[in-house]
Design an enzyme around this catalytic site. Structure first.
Site, short mmCIF file in Angstrom:
data_model
loop_
_atom_site.label_atom_id
_atom_site.label_comp_id
_atom_site.label_asym_id
_atom_site.label_seq_id
_atom_site.Cartn_x
_atom_site.Cartn_y
_atom_site.Cartn_z
N ASP A 1 -3.33 -2.61 -5.02
CA ASP A 1 -2.28 -3.60 -4.71
C ASP A 1 -1.37 -3.84 -5.92
O ASP A 1 -0.15 -3.91 -5.78
CB ASP A 1 -2.92 -4.95 -4.35
CG ASP A 1 -3.36 -5.04 -2.89
OD1 ASP A 1 -2.92 -4.20 -2.06
OD2 ASP A 1 -4.14 -5.96 -2.58
N HIS B 1 -9.35 -1.99 -4.88
CA HIS B 1 -8.24 -2.32 -3.99
C HIS B 1 -7.26 -3.28 -4.67
O HIS B 1 -6.05 -3.20 -4.45
CB HIS B 1 -8.71 -2.91 -2.65
CG HIS B 1 -7.55 -3.08 -1.72
ND1 HIS B 1 -7.01 -2.03 -1.02
CD2 HIS B 1 -6.76 -4.15 -1.47
CE1 HIS B 1 -5.94 -2.43 -0.36
NE2 HIS B 1 -5.76 -3.72 -0.61
N HIS C 1 -0.76 -10.97 -5.17
CA HIS C 1 0.65 -10.64 -4.94
C HIS C 1 1.60 -11.66 -5.58
O HIS C 1 2.62 -11.31 -6.15
CB HIS C 1 0.94 -10.54 -3.45
CG HIS C 1 0.06 -9.56 -2.74
ND1 HIS C 1 -0.04 -8.25 -3.13
CD2 HIS C 1 -0.79 -9.70 -1.69
CE1 HIS C 1 -0.89 -7.62 -2.33
NE2 HIS C 1 -1.36 -8.48 -1.46
N HIS D 1 0.83 -1.21 0.00
CA HIS D 1 0.00 0.00 0.00
C HIS D 1 0.86 1.26 0.00
O HIS D 1 0.56 2.23 -0.69
CB HIS D 1 -0.96 0.00 1.20
CG HIS D 1 -1.88 -1.19 1.22
ND1 HIS D 1 -2.60 -1.54 2.32
CD2 HIS D 1 -2.16 -2.13 0.26
CE1 HIS D 1 -3.32 -2.63 2.04
NE2 HIS D 1 -3.05 -3.01 0.81
ZN LIG Z 1 -3.88 -4.62 -0.26
#
Ligand SMILES: [Zn+2]
Length: 311
Positions: A249, A245, A272, A82
């Protein structure tokens, strides 16, 4: 010349790590051109520097975690995405971040508090050309199949756009927009992306807590969803906050490469792990990318030369 950026003065934040639940303080400091973003663990007997780059990523299971050279046995900093996203959104290239624990504070679960902090410190233009990483060949990574299929790709583009598609088997999420395309040149990062909070499902949260994860998570720093609805009394900040969001990310995860991208990023249900795999795949082929600068700002993609809120 399109210039590199750092901050004008140092600034601090105190909060908790969403996974560790630990109280942590970070100090953001200006850094010289060419430094990139470097974390420094100042709580250790000998401070340890962890430069942010693709190969310093050592864990991507819950968040993006880095350690020196990606060595899992070395001191870590987890949940960097973030803060990195806020840096990318404001076009900050160089920053030193002192941290006294192993996790970046989650603050309100979005990048908005970091945007505020960085903007309060002031953005400094540096007398050195900003280096972009231009994608020259399409690169794609995939995982799973059928319902479990997810993929992410980068394709050449004179600009930087991110397109994300999510698919959650949850009525509270599927009732919201699940696809969003964001153009970094639009100048709308702060307004359209930065405020989107991280989210969790109550059943996953119970499981993660039992494994010692999300110990710092609460409705103050995350959207919490049960099988049917959003439990936070204030509701959502955007109609499509979940997918936004995921874009927030992805912007942070891509910034790990050390340069703003010139590319079109597209992801279907990625996260991720896939984001870091995508960068590794890109860097593995020297023909797939090049570093470029813009001596004449007019040659840069539209919107890239403006000062904050974007680039
Ligand atoms: Zn996040």
């Amino acid at each position: 010349m399109l210039k590199q950026r750092t901050i004008k003065s140092l600034t601090r934040a105190v909060g908790v790590g969403i996974h560790s639940g630990q109280k942590v303080e970070i100090t953001l400091r200006p850094a010289a051109p060419g430094t990139g973003i470097v974390f420094r663990r100042v709580d250790l007997a000998q401070p340890v520097d962890i430069p942010v780059n693709t190969h310093s990523v050592c864990d991507t299971r819950m968040a993006t975690t880095i350690s020196p050279n990606g060595d899992p046995g070395q001191p870590k900093v987890q949940t960097i995405e973030h803060l990195l996203s806020a840096c990318a959104g404001l076009g900050i290239d160089n920053l030193l971040i002192d941290i006294n624990a192993d996790e970046v504070p989650v603050l309100d679960g979005s990048a908005a508090s970091y945007v505020f902090l960085l903007q309060s410190a002031g953005i400094e233009l540096q007398n050195s050309p900003k280096q972009f990483l231009r994608v020259k060949k399409p690169v794609e990574v995939r995982k799973g199949e059928g319902k479990g299929l997810m993929w992410a790709k980068l394709t050449p583009h004179h600009g930087y756009t991110l397109s994300f598609q999510i698919e959650f088997d949850n009525p509270a999420v599927s009732a919201t927009g699940q696809h969003y395309v964001f153009d970094m040149g639009s100048g709308q990062y702060k307004r359209e992306i930065a405020r989107a909070r991280t989210f969790g499902m109550t059943k996953d949260i119970e499981l993660m807590r039992s494994r010692g994860l999300t110990l710092g998570g609460s409705m103050d720093n995350a959207i919490v969803v049960d099988d049917y609805r959003v439990l936070n009394a204030e509701g959502l900040r955007y109609d499509d906050e979940f997918v936004k969001h995921k874009i927030l990310d992805a912007i942070g995860d891509m910034q790990v490469v050390g340069h703003p991208l010139l590319a079109a990023y597209t992801s279907f249900k990625g996260g991720h792990a896939l984001n870091n795999l995508l960068l590794r795949e890109l860097l593995a082929d020297a023909e797939a990318y090049e570093i470029v600068t813009f001596e004449d700002e007019r040659d840069a993609p539209a919107g890239f030369a403006e000062l904050a809120p974007a680039w």
